[in-house]
Design an enzyme around this catalytic site. Sequence first.
Site, PDB file in Angstrom:
ATOM      1  N   GLN A   1       0.823  -1.216   0.000  1.00 42.29           N
ATOM      2  CA  GLN A   1       0.000   0.000   0.000  1.00 42.29           C
ATOM      3  C   GLN A   1       0.856   1.265   0.000  1.00 42.29           C
ATOM      4  O   GLN A   1       0.619   2.181  -0.779  1.00 42.29           O
ATOM      5  CB  GLN A   1      -0.907   0.006   1.238  1.00 42.29           C
ATOM      6  CG  GLN A   1      -1.903  -1.134   1.289  1.00 42.29           C
ATOM      7  CD  GLN A   1      -3.102  -0.852   0.409  1.00 42.29           C
ATOM      8  OE1 GLN A   1      -2.983  -0.604  -0.784  1.00 42.29           O
ATOM      9  NE2 GLN A   1      -4.277  -0.891   1.008  1.00 42.29           N
ATOM     10  N   ILE A   2       1.836   1.304   0.908  1.00 41.76           N
ATOM     11  CA  ILE A   2       2.677   2.510   0.955  1.00 41.76           C
ATOM     12  C   ILE A   2       3.597   2.547  -0.270  1.00 41.76           C
ATOM     13  O   ILE A   2       3.763   3.585  -0.908  1.00 41.76           O
ATOM     14  CB  ILE A   2       3.522   2.581   2.251  1.00 41.76           C
ATOM     15  CG1 ILE A   2       2.612   2.567   3.487  1.00 41.76           C
ATOM     16  CG2 ILE A   2       4.385   3.841   2.262  1.00 41.76           C
ATOM     17  CD1 ILE A   2       3.348   2.588   4.820  1.00 41.76           C
TER      18      ILE A   2
ATOM     19  N   ARG B   1       2.169  -1.314  17.201  1.00 44.82           N
ATOM     20  CA  ARG B   1       3.290  -1.360  16.249  1.00 44.82           C
ATOM     21  C   ARG B   1       4.341  -2.363  16.742  1.00 44.82           C
ATOM     22  O   ARG B   1       4.997  -3.037  15.948  1.00 44.82           O
ATOM     23  CB  ARG B   1       3.922   0.028  16.111  1.00 44.82           C
ATOM     24  CG  ARG B   1       3.019   1.044  15.434  1.00 44.82           C
ATOM     25  CD  ARG B   1       3.747   2.359  15.189  1.00 44.82           C
ATOM     26  NE  ARG B   1       2.875   3.346  14.564  1.00 44.82           N
ATOM     27  CZ  ARG B   1       2.157   4.241  15.234  1.00 44.82           C
ATOM     28  NH1 ARG B   1       2.189   4.273  16.548  1.00 44.82           N
ATOM     29  NH2 ARG B   1       1.396   5.104  14.587  1.00 44.82           N
TER      30      ARG B   1
ATOM     31  N   THR C   1       9.064   0.901   7.769  1.00 40.91           N
ATOM     32  CA  THR C   1       8.558  -0.319   8.413  1.00 40.91           C
ATOM     33  C   THR C   1       8.519  -0.176   9.938  1.00 40.91           C
ATOM     34  O   THR C   1       9.459   0.332  10.549  1.00 40.91           O
ATOM     35  CB  THR C   1       9.455  -1.516   8.016  1.00 40.91           C
ATOM     36  OG1 THR C   1       9.451  -1.629   6.598  1.00 40.91           O
ATOM     37  CG2 THR C   1       8.955  -2.819   8.631  1.00 40.91           C
TER      38      THR C   1
ATOM     39  N   ARG D   1      -0.327  14.854  10.965  1.00 39.10           N
ATOM     40  CA  ARG D   1      -1.613  14.517  11.598  1.00 39.10           C
ATOM     41  C   ARG D   1      -2.022  15.630  12.556  1.00 39.10           C
ATOM     42  O   ARG D   1      -3.170  16.081  12.544  1.00 39.10           O
ATOM     43  CB  ARG D   1      -1.491  13.185  12.338  1.00 39.10           C
ATOM     44  CG  ARG D   1      -1.443  12.015  11.378  1.00 39.10           C
ATOM     45  CD  ARG D   1      -1.417  10.672  12.073  1.00 39.10           C
ATOM     46  NE  ARG D   1      -1.557   9.612  11.085  1.00 39.10           N
ATOM     47  CZ  ARG D   1      -0.903   8.446  11.115  1.00 39.10           C
ATOM     48  NH1 ARG D   1      -0.060   8.182  12.103  1.00 39.10           N
ATOM     49  NH2 ARG D   1      -1.102   7.557  10.179  1.00 39.10           N
TER      50      ARG D   1
ATOM     51  N   HIS E   1       8.019   6.702  17.576  1.00 36.93           N
ATOM     52  CA  HIS E   1       6.774   6.657  16.805  1.00 36.93           C
ATOM     53  C   HIS E   1       5.801   5.683  17.473  1.00 36.93           C
ATOM     54  O   HIS E   1       5.305   4.762  16.868  1.00 36.93           O
ATOM     55  CB  HIS E   1       7.112   6.194  15.382  1.00 36.93           C
ATOM     56  CG  HIS E   1       5.966   6.245  14.425  1.00 36.93           C
ATOM     57  ND1 HIS E   1       5.128   7.327  14.293  1.00 36.93           N
ATOM     58  CD2 HIS E   1       5.531   5.344  13.520  1.00 36.93           C
ATOM     59  CE1 HIS E   1       4.238   7.068  13.354  1.00 36.93           C
ATOM     60  NE2 HIS E   1       4.448   5.873  12.870  1.00 36.93           N
TER      61      HIS E   1
HETATM   62  N1  APR Z   1      11.128  -8.289   1.042  1.00 31.59           N
HETATM   63  C1  APR Z   1      10.435  -7.452   0.246  1.00 31.59           C
HETATM   64  N2  APR Z   1       9.137  -7.191   0.399  1.00 31.59           N
HETATM   65  C2  APR Z   1       8.509  -7.798   1.412  1.00 31.59           C
HETATM   66  C3  APR Z   1       9.162  -8.677   2.300  1.00 31.59           C
HETATM   67  C4  APR Z   1      10.536  -8.919   2.081  1.00 31.59           C
HETATM   68  N3  APR Z   1      11.237  -9.749   2.848  1.00 31.59           N
HETATM   69  N4  APR Z   1       8.251  -9.138   3.195  1.00 31.59           N
HETATM   70  C5  APR Z   1       7.082  -8.547   2.907  1.00 31.59           C
HETATM   71  N5  APR Z   1       7.236  -7.741   1.814  1.00 31.59           N
HETATM   72  C6  APR Z   1       6.248  -6.927   1.124  1.00 31.59           C
HETATM   73  C7  APR Z   1       4.860  -7.567   1.043  1.00 31.59           C
HETATM   74  O1  APR Z   1       4.810  -8.520  -0.021  1.00 31.59           O
HETATM   75  C8  APR Z   1       3.981  -6.346   0.789  1.00 31.59           C
HETATM   76  O2  APR Z   1       3.750  -6.111  -0.588  1.00 31.59           O
HETATM   77  O3  APR Z   1       6.029  -5.725   1.839  1.00 31.59           O
HETATM   78  C9  APR Z   1       4.798  -5.180   1.371  1.00 31.59           C
HETATM   79  C10 APR Z   1       4.120  -4.481   2.535  1.00 31.59           C
HETATM   80  O4  APR Z   1       2.975  -3.878   2.042  1.00 31.59           O
HETATM   81  P1  APR Z   1       1.605  -3.816   2.850  1.00 31.59           P
HETATM   82  O5  APR Z   1       1.335  -5.139   3.470  1.00 31.59           O
HETATM   83  O6  APR Z   1       0.588  -3.230   1.936  1.00 31.59           O
HETATM   84  O7  APR Z   1       1.953  -2.801   4.040  1.00 31.59           O
HETATM   85  P2  APR Z   1       2.035  -1.205   4.011  1.00 31.59           P
HETATM   86  O8  APR Z   1       0.722  -0.636   4.406  1.00 31.59           O
HETATM   87  O9  APR Z   1       2.658  -0.744   2.748  1.00 31.59           O
HETATM   88  O10 APR Z   1       3.009  -0.952   5.262  1.00 31.59           O
HETATM   89  C11 APR Z   1       4.339  -1.414   5.255  1.00 31.59           C
HETATM   90  O11 APR Z   1       5.068   0.273   6.796  1.00 31.59           O
HETATM   91  O12 APR Z   1       3.866   1.755   8.139  1.00 31.59           O
HETATM   92  C12 APR Z   1       4.565   0.545   8.075  1.00 31.59           C
HETATM   93  O13 APR Z   1       3.461  -0.732   9.790  1.00 31.59           O
HETATM   94  C13 APR Z   1       3.653  -0.597   8.399  1.00 31.59           C
HETATM   95  O14 APR Z   1       5.414  -2.154   8.697  1.00 31.59           O
HETATM   96  C14 APR Z   1       4.402  -1.739   7.807  1.00 31.59           C
HETATM   97  C15 APR Z   1       5.047  -1.115   6.558  1.00 31.59           C
END
Ligand code: APR
Length: 320
Positions: free
Chosen positions: A13-14, A89, A120, A152, A176
């Site tokens: 998502q991010i 978190r 992350t 925020r 955070h």
């Molecule tokens: N290497 C690369 N990508 C990975 C790995 C890895 N080892 N493990 C997981 N991912 C990818 C997932 O496949 C996923 O597409 O990381 C992505 C995370 O995306 P989302 O689940 O949509 O999470 P998002 O909302 O983007 O947040 C990511 O940021 O704010 C923080 O708490 C949140 O830790 C989280 C991170």
Amino acid sequence: MARKKIALIGAGQIGGTLAHLAGLKELGDIVLFDIADGVPQGKGLDIAESAPVDGFDAKYSGASDYSAIAGADVVIVTAGVPRKPGMSRDDLIGINLKVMEAVGTGIKTHAPNAFVICITNPLDAMVWALQKFSGLDPKKIVGMAGVLDSARFRHFLAEEFQVSVEDVTAFVLGGHGDDMVPLVRYSTVAGVPLPDLVKMGWTTQEKLDAMVERTRKGGGEIVNLLKTGSAFYAPAASAIAMAESYLKDKKRVLPCAAHLTGQYGVDGLFIGVPIVIGENGVERIVEVEFSGEEKAMFEKSVNSVKGLVEACKGINGALA
Ligand code: APR
């Protein structure tokens, strides 16, 4: 002049929002990396196909092999798992620490000169671990938290005062987590500090306290609404502001989780403080004076971060 290269580790998502914003702002060419094969390629292609409509030039590629990030100028890390309702978190620590090990090794091998922004969670511990695993110069790695937390707070304040968000500044320090430290004395509307605005009758102390509390719990508020994940638009916008300051040597003063070496009485941890970001990465750490109460809040927040870092060391002996 060749375009800059921005590598996004994590295309969720991010990551997807980062890719879109970086293109819209023409910050450089973008590589999306993710272990979920097809996702980074698909998101990259989808955004590239929006570029003719919006009129921006950026090359997009997707990869599941770290060699694709070679030579990146900026790396933004969102790989890992986000929160679900009921989770803090800190609950993410075990899974995301393993992810940081893989990501850190990838950066060390392929992009050791990049400016790295970690998103992350739990942020302050993950950026600490990522620095250890990558061996990066601590001036070239920061965590994104303060810009988001301040944004925020600014949003809540602008709504309360019915003024433009542009004229509201906010100052949020510390870790955070829910004990982050929004400093009302250093937060203003067009330079007028919040305590003065209370005296001027713009708001009440109770309402201000409630906005501070809502800021502290701002991430959880979004998690509870979304139910399937955590915030992504505002976190992405915040990290892009940091990346832009580095790439354009803007020297913006932004609250970020930075490696402290004695400032604020903290040594060897990443804690949210105001820093200057320019072409050399973290160019300055701004040290302000705290009142007694502010100091106590900051120390509580630092102790929480310390606890998380100790937990990381307990999970992975190589970090101890
Ligand atoms: N290497 C690369 N990508 C990975 C790995 C890895 N080892 N493990 C997981 N991912 C990818 C997932 O496949 C996923 O597409 O990381 C992505 C995370 O995306 P989302 O689940 O949509 O999470 P998002 O909302 O983007 O947040 C990511 O940021 O704010 C923080 O708490 C949140 O830790 C989280 C991170």
